[in-house]
Write a protein that holds these residues in place. Structure first.
Motif, PDB file in Angstrom:
ATOM      1  N   ALA A  64       0.999  -1.448  -0.043  1.00  0.00           N
ATOM      2  CA  ALA A  64       0.164  -0.243   0.382  1.00  0.00           C
ATOM      3  C   ALA A  64       0.876   1.092   0.246  1.00  0.00           C
ATOM      4  O   ALA A  64       0.436   1.619   0.701  1.00  0.00           O
ATOM      5  N   ARG A  65       1.369   1.413  -0.573  1.00  0.00           N
ATOM      6  CA  ARG A  65       2.371   2.703  -1.136  1.00  0.00           C
ATOM      7  C   ARG A  65       2.333   3.099  -2.492  1.00  0.00           C
ATOM      8  O   ARG A  65       1.038   2.250  -3.212  1.00  0.00           O
ATOM      9  N   ASN A  66       2.161   4.869  -3.262  1.00  0.00           N
ATOM     10  CA  ASN A  66       2.183   4.646  -4.092  1.00  0.00           C
ATOM     11  C   ASN A  66       2.829   4.226  -6.018  1.00  0.00           C
ATOM     12  O   ASN A  66       3.633   4.611  -6.085  1.00  0.00           O
ATOM     13  N   THR A  67       1.985   3.508  -5.969  1.00  0.00           N
ATOM     14  CA  THR A  67       2.838   2.311  -7.085  1.00  0.00           C
ATOM     15  C   THR A  67       1.357   1.929  -8.052  1.00  0.00           C
ATOM     16  O   THR A  67       0.115   2.565  -7.394  1.00  0.00           O
ATOM     17  N   THR A  68       1.892   2.376  -9.058  1.00  0.00           N
ATOM     18  CA  THR A  68       0.953   2.779 -10.121  1.00  0.00           C
ATOM     19  C   THR A  68       0.660   1.141 -11.380  1.00  0.00           C
ATOM     20  O   THR A  68       1.536   0.437 -11.435  1.00  0.00           O
ATOM     21  N   TRP A  69      -0.637   1.149 -11.638  1.00  0.00           N
ATOM     22  CA  TRP A  69      -1.264  -0.011 -12.275  1.00  0.00           C
ATOM     23  C   TRP A  69      -0.915  -0.422 -13.237  1.00  0.00           C
ATOM     24  O   TRP A  69      -1.707   0.928 -14.165  1.00  0.00           O
ATOM     25  N   THR A  70      -0.127  -0.936 -13.903  1.00  0.00           N
ATOM     26  CA  THR A  70       0.296  -0.868 -15.248  1.00  0.00           C
ATOM     27  C   THR A  70      -0.274  -2.642 -16.046  1.00  0.00           C
ATOM     28  O   THR A  70      -0.296  -3.140 -15.091  1.00  0.00           O
ATOM     29  N   PHE A  71      -0.001  -2.473 -16.970  1.00  0.00           N
ATOM     30  CA  PHE A  71      -0.667  -4.320 -17.679  1.00  0.00           C
ATOM     31  C   PHE A  71       1.084  -5.024 -16.859  1.00  0.00           C
ATOM     32  O   PHE A  71      -0.048  -6.471 -16.721  1.00  0.00           O
ATOM     33  N   SER A  72       1.985  -4.192 -17.433  1.00  0.00           N
ATOM     34  CA  SER A  72       2.932  -5.548 -17.338  1.00  0.00           C
ATOM     35  C   SER A  72       3.440  -5.841 -15.718  1.00  0.00           C
ATOM     36  O   SER A  72       3.805  -6.560 -15.466  1.00  0.00           O
ATOM     37  N   ARG A  73       2.845  -4.959 -15.150  1.00  0.00           N
ATOM     38  CA  ARG A  73       2.650  -4.966 -13.824  1.00  0.00           C
ATOM     39  C   ARG A  73       1.631  -5.818 -12.801  1.00  0.00           C
ATOM     40  O   ARG A  73       1.950  -7.357 -12.276  1.00  0.00           O
ATOM     41  N   ASP A  74       0.780  -5.933 -13.541  1.00  0.00           N
ATOM     42  CA  ASP A  74      -0.282  -6.598 -13.418  1.00  0.00           C
ATOM     43  C   ASP A  74      -0.053  -8.350 -13.766  1.00  0.00           C
ATOM     44  O   ASP A  74      -0.240  -9.710 -13.639  1.00  0.00           O
ATOM     45  N   VAL A  75       0.488  -8.168 -15.133  1.00  0.00           N
ATOM     46  CA  VAL A  75       0.306  -9.399 -15.789  1.00  0.00           C
ATOM     47  C   VAL A  75       1.627 -10.240 -15.736  1.00  0.00           C
ATOM     48  O   VAL A  75       1.987 -11.712 -15.147  1.00  0.00           O
ATOM     49  N   LEU A 124       4.137  -9.233 -14.050  1.00  0.00           N
ATOM     50  CA  LEU A 124       4.334  -9.754 -12.611  1.00  0.00           C
ATOM     51  C   LEU A 124       4.562 -10.846 -11.848  1.00  0.00           C
ATOM     52  O   LEU A 124       4.651 -10.813 -10.613  1.00  0.00           O
ATOM     53  N   LYS A 125       2.604 -10.555 -12.111  1.00  0.00           N
ATOM     54  CA  LYS A 125       1.766 -11.793 -11.209  1.00  0.00           C
ATOM     55  C   LYS A 125       1.629 -10.757  -9.879  1.00  0.00           C
ATOM     56  O   LYS A 125       1.061 -11.669  -9.079  1.00  0.00           O
ATOM     57  N   PHE A 126       1.116  -9.778 -10.501  1.00  0.00           N
ATOM     58  CA  PHE A 126       0.209  -9.074  -9.053  1.00  0.00           C
ATOM     59  C   PHE A 126      -1.177  -8.795  -9.429  1.00  0.00           C
ATOM     60  O   PHE A 126      -1.411  -8.656 -10.391  1.00  0.00           O
ATOM     61  N   ASP A 127      -1.740  -8.302  -8.336  1.00  0.00           N
ATOM     62  CA  ASP A 127      -3.200  -7.951  -8.238  1.00  0.00           C
ATOM     63  C   ASP A 127      -4.029  -7.107  -7.663  1.00  0.00           C
ATOM     64  O   ASP A 127      -3.193  -7.217  -6.744  1.00  0.00           O
ATOM     65  N   PHE A 128      -3.743  -5.487  -8.550  1.00  0.00           N
ATOM     66  CA  PHE A 128      -3.980  -4.644  -8.214  1.00  0.00           C
ATOM     67  C   PHE A 128      -5.650  -4.606  -7.856  1.00  0.00           C
ATOM     68  O   PHE A 128      -6.744  -5.052  -8.529  1.00  0.00           O
ATOM     69  N   VAL A 129      -6.116  -4.367  -6.553  1.00  0.00           N
ATOM     70  CA  VAL A 129      -7.629  -4.744  -6.466  1.00  0.00           C
ATOM     71  C   VAL A 129      -8.308  -3.064  -6.413  1.00  0.00           C
ATOM     72  O   VAL A 129      -9.334  -3.230  -5.608  1.00  0.00           O
ATOM     73  N   GLY A 130      -7.504  -1.925  -7.037  1.00  0.00           N
ATOM     74  CA  GLY A 130      -8.570  -1.191  -7.044  1.00  0.00           C
ATOM     75  C   GLY A 130      -7.777   0.269  -7.084  1.00  0.00           C
ATOM     76  O   GLY A 130      -6.338   0.486  -7.073  1.00  0.00           O
ATOM     77  N   VAL A 131      -8.167   1.252  -7.053  1.00  0.00           N
ATOM     78  CA  VAL A 131      -7.401   2.340  -6.871  1.00  0.00           C
ATOM     79  C   VAL A 131      -7.356   3.465  -6.103  1.00  0.00           C
ATOM     80  O   VAL A 131      -9.120   3.774  -5.765  1.00  0.00           O
ATOM     81  N   ASN A 132      -6.515   4.467  -5.165  1.00  0.00           N
ATOM     82  CA  ASN A 132      -7.249   5.010  -3.959  1.00  0.00           C
ATOM     83  C   ASN A 132      -7.132   6.046  -4.070  1.00  0.00           C
ATOM     84  O   ASN A 132      -6.920   6.799  -3.102  1.00  0.00           O
ATOM     85  N   GLU A 155      -1.885   7.942 -13.746  1.00  0.00           N
ATOM     86  CA  GLU A 155      -1.125   7.431 -12.296  1.00  0.00           C
ATOM     87  C   GLU A 155      -2.303   6.778 -11.834  1.00  0.00           C
ATOM     88  O   GLU A 155      -2.103   7.179 -10.010  1.00  0.00           O
ATOM     89  N   PRO A 156      -2.469   5.248 -11.698  1.00  0.00           N
ATOM     90  CA  PRO A 156      -3.965   5.541 -11.084  1.00  0.00           C
ATOM     91  C   PRO A 156      -2.808   4.176 -10.173  1.00  0.00           C
ATOM     92  O   PRO A 156      -2.101   3.323  -9.678  1.00  0.00           O
ATOM     93  N   LEU A 157      -3.405   5.492  -8.480  1.00  0.00           N
ATOM     94  CA  LEU A 157      -2.013   4.550  -7.551  1.00  0.00           C
ATOM     95  C   LEU A 157      -2.878   3.500  -6.396  1.00  0.00           C
ATOM     96  O   LEU A 157      -4.883   3.759  -6.413  1.00  0.00           O
ATOM     97  N   GLY A 158      -3.000   2.264  -6.416  1.00  0.00           N
ATOM     98  CA  GLY A 158      -3.472   1.792  -5.607  1.00  0.00           C
ATOM     99  C   GLY A 158      -2.913   0.373  -4.978  1.00  0.00           C
ATOM    100  O   GLY A 158      -2.088  -0.390  -5.170  1.00  0.00           O
ATOM    101  N   PRO A 159      -3.791  -0.542  -4.111  1.00  0.00           N
ATOM    102  CA  PRO A 159      -2.937  -1.302  -3.012  1.00  0.00           C
ATOM    103  C   PRO A 159      -2.816  -2.580  -4.530  1.00  0.00           C
ATOM    104  O   PRO A 159      -3.696  -3.290  -5.182  1.00  0.00           O
ATOM    105  N   LEU A 160      -1.768  -3.524  -3.769  1.00  0.00           N
ATOM    106  CA  LEU A 160      -1.388  -4.799  -4.816  1.00  0.00           C
ATOM    107  C   LEU A 160      -1.761  -6.096  -3.766  1.00  0.00           C
ATOM    108  O   LEU A 160      -1.034  -5.804  -2.616  1.00  0.00           O
ATOM    109  N   VAL A 161      -1.952  -7.076  -4.087  1.00  0.00           N
ATOM    110  CA  VAL A 161      -1.175  -8.439  -3.911  1.00  0.00           C
ATOM    111  C   VAL A 161      -0.818  -9.376  -4.448  1.00  0.00           C
ATOM    112  O   VAL A 161      -0.586  -8.755  -6.070  1.00  0.00           O
ATOM    113  N   ARG A 162      -0.733 -10.798  -4.380  1.00  0.00           N
ATOM    114  CA  ARG A 162      -0.106 -11.290  -5.333  1.00  0.00           C
ATOM    115  C   ARG A 162      -1.325 -11.973  -6.056  1.00  0.00           C
ATOM    116  O   ARG A 162      -2.085 -12.646  -5.771  1.00  0.00           O
TER     117      ARG A 162
END
Length: 338
Positions: free
Chosen positions: A99-110, A112-120, A222-229
């Motif tokens: 939960a830090r200023n991390t941008t939801w991007t295609f490569s991070r989602d697909v 690096l295998k992370f799930d962005f749970v939303g945009v805060n 820069e959609p920032l939001g929490p992410l999980v594995r």
């Protein structure tokens, strides 16, 4: 270089798959504590005070999840991470969520295998300059030295912007916001670039904030939001719907001051389901019926969290803008609780 980057991505993805298989919800419950990754320090978003107590907009998201799962918003271990270390920390299982200023991007989602749970926080990259530089537009920064954090989306955005405008720059690599602030104030770079919210937060800590200006250009989304594995859907659902609970609570007028009264029951079925007086949403998540109530009580609804940490009445001074509720012309919107 390409092989090195690919190897790094595969390593992070492999770590994420392995850690996700463990079942994060069970781990957090057994541990009795949430391990939450945050930035190394950014005023208003995540920073320890003089007593070592972490506070901020992103910190309150961590506390809400801890309250939802464990019933205690203080049952959190905050793990500072840099742009370079954050993804490895999450992938390896060192932290349960980021939960830090991390941008939801295609490569991070697909990749690096992370799930962005939303945009805060809906943000965009900007530029901070000393007013004495006499610059009023980022397009006037030809030949400028630029402080920029490594391992972030800002690197590619910066290169794209300068290339598109046929101007040049000299990067001054930094790893943390504190280092960037130090280098910028020491004159090692003409401008500091990162998310506009981060620049506003950094400027607010200066001895004379009025001597520095945010240039008008916003050069990215820069959609920032929490992410999980990836692969731990139960945990992803929990973090996602905790964030949604904070957003929905503001829309429905549920606050930290009236939540006890509303928890006795209302004539609004959506509020009743949110607060656990109707339905079995908590059971679906493997939590108690009052999980969302606990999350909201931890630091307030989304609007309360925004206002007290980074809002216009704080030194950060951010307007809601795109981060207003959809009913007020913003982008905030929670799916229904039903």
């Amino acid at each position: 270089m390409r092989k090195t980057v690919l190897f790094g991505a595969l390593t992070v993805a492999g770590l994420a798959a392995s850690a996700a298989a463990a079942g994060t919800l069970d781990d957090v419950k057994a541990r009795g504590k949430l391990n939450c990754g945050v930035t190394t320090g950014l005023a208003g978003f995540a920073a320890p005070d003089a007593n070592g107590e972490w506070n901020g907009f992103d910190v309150d998201v961590c506390r809400a999840v801890a309250a939802a799962v464990l019933g205690d918003p203080k049952a959190v271990e905050f793990v500072p991470t840099t742009g370079k270390t954050r993804f490895t920390a999450l992938a390896s299982g060192e932290i349960d969520m980021l939960a830090r200023n991390t941008t939801w991007t295609f490569s991070r989602d697909v990749d690096l295998k992370f799930d962005f749970v939303g945009v805060n926080y809906y943000d965009g990259q900007g530029f901070l300059v000393p007013k004495e530089l006499g610059v009023t537009s980022a397009k006037e920064l030809d030949g400028a030295t630029v402080c920029i954090q490594t391992g972030t989306t800002t690197e590619l955005n910066l290169a794209d912007f300068f290339r598109a405008n046929n101007i040049s720059y000299e990067p001054v690599p930094i790893e943390t916001n504190a280092e960037g602030q130090q280098q910028y104030l020491a004159g090692a770079c003409d401008t500091y670039t990162t998310d506009a919210s981060g620049l506003a937060a950094t400027r607010a800590t200066f001895e004379d904030p009025s001597a520095h200006a945010l240039l008008p250009e916003i050069i990215s989304k820069e959609p920032l939001g929490p992410l999980v594995r990836h692969g731990d859907n139960e945990w992803g659902d929990l973090v996602r719907w905790t964030l949604n609970a904070l957003i929905a609570a503001e829309e429905y007028g549920v606050t930290s001051t009236n939540i006890a009264e509303l928890s006795a029951g209302t004539n609004n079925p959506e509020i009743n389901r949110l607060l656990g007086t109707e339905g079995n949403l908590g059971e679906m998540l493997g939590l108690s019926a009052d999980w969302a109530k606990n999350a909201i009580m931890a630091g307030g609804n989304y609007g309360e969290i925004f206002a007290k940490n980074i809002g216009e009445a704080t030194p950060i001074g951010l307007a809601r803008g795109l981060n207003a509720q959809w009913t007020n012309g913003g982008l905030l919107y929670s799916p229904p609780f039903r």
